[in-house]
Design a protein around this motif. Structure first.
Motif, PDB file in Angstrom:
ATOM      1  N   LEU A 101      -1.536 -14.562 -13.806  1.00 10.33           N
ATOM      2  CA  LEU A 101      -2.177 -13.310 -13.410  1.00 10.33           C
ATOM      3  C   LEU A 101      -2.055 -13.066 -11.908  1.00 10.33           C
ATOM      4  N   ASP A 127       1.397 -11.934 -11.265  1.00  7.30           N
ATOM      5  CA  ASP A 127       1.544 -10.526 -11.633  1.00  7.30           C
ATOM      6  C   ASP A 127       0.970  -9.612 -10.552  1.00  7.30           C
ATOM      7  N   GLY A 138      -6.720  -8.832 -17.509  1.00  8.29           N
ATOM      8  CA  GLY A 138      -6.686  -8.941 -16.062  1.00  8.29           C
ATOM      9  C   GLY A 138      -7.678  -9.978 -15.585  1.00  8.29           C
ATOM     10  N   LYS A 183      -3.655  -5.517 -15.964  1.00  3.70           N
ATOM     11  CA  LYS A 183      -2.226  -5.435 -16.289  1.00  3.70           C
ATOM     12  C   LYS A 183      -1.786  -3.972 -16.315  1.00  3.70           C
TER      13      LYS A 183
END
Length: 165
Positions: A22, A25, A66, A91
């Protein structure tokens, strides 16, 4: 808008690879993937051994949506504990459904339950969607400060400069 609720839970040590993914990302979203250099071992040490920060993992419709990551700060003038919200991430494919607001509200609820009196964060100046989001929620924008940083090598040089004299 989808009215389904986000679920939040505190991350556990077994979540370390998920947390790293995460964060990776988010680094990509912020156009800084090269800055994501933390290893699972480093993250685990700081998050679960040193307990320097709290990670909340957000779920939506049975999948990870998330996360939020925050850590305590202290205001000496008011003698009050607040938190610094380091990361708030949903996300990309799930944005626009109100999940960011739910994640921020859930984070606020957790912070208040832990006894903190406020939350602050920063946002990259190019990130107009997030800036607009925070403003629509009524977040104030602090003025009158310039933020500075020392990297590890800077800290070492400064510490050495005093001991050399």
């Amino acid at each position: 808008m989808n009215n389904k609720r986000l679920t939040l839970r505190k991350a556990e040590k077994d979540d370390i690879l998920l947390i790293r993914k995460l964060i990776k990302d988010m680094a990509s979203y912020e156009k800084r993937p090269q800055d994501m250099t933390g290893t699972p071992e480093q993250l685990s040490y700081w998050l679960f051994e040193r307990k320097i920060a709290t990670v909340l993992i957000a779920g939506y419709e049975g999948d990870v949506a998330g996360y939020a990551l925050y850590y305590p700060i202290f205001g000496s003038f008011a003698a009050a504990g607040k938190v610094h919200l380091e990361d708030l991430f949903i996300k990309e494919e799930l944005r626009g459904r109100g999940l960011g607001r739910q994640l921020l509200a859930g984070t606020a609820e957790a912070v208040l339950a832990e006894g903190y009196t406020g939350m602050e964060w920063s946002c990259l100046d190019w990130n107009k969607p997030s800036i607009g989001f925070y403003r629509r929620l009524g977040a104030g924008q602090e003025t009158g400060r310039e933020y500075f940083e020392f990297r590890e090598s800077d800290l070492e040089a400064l510490a050495a400069s005093v001991s050399e004299k």
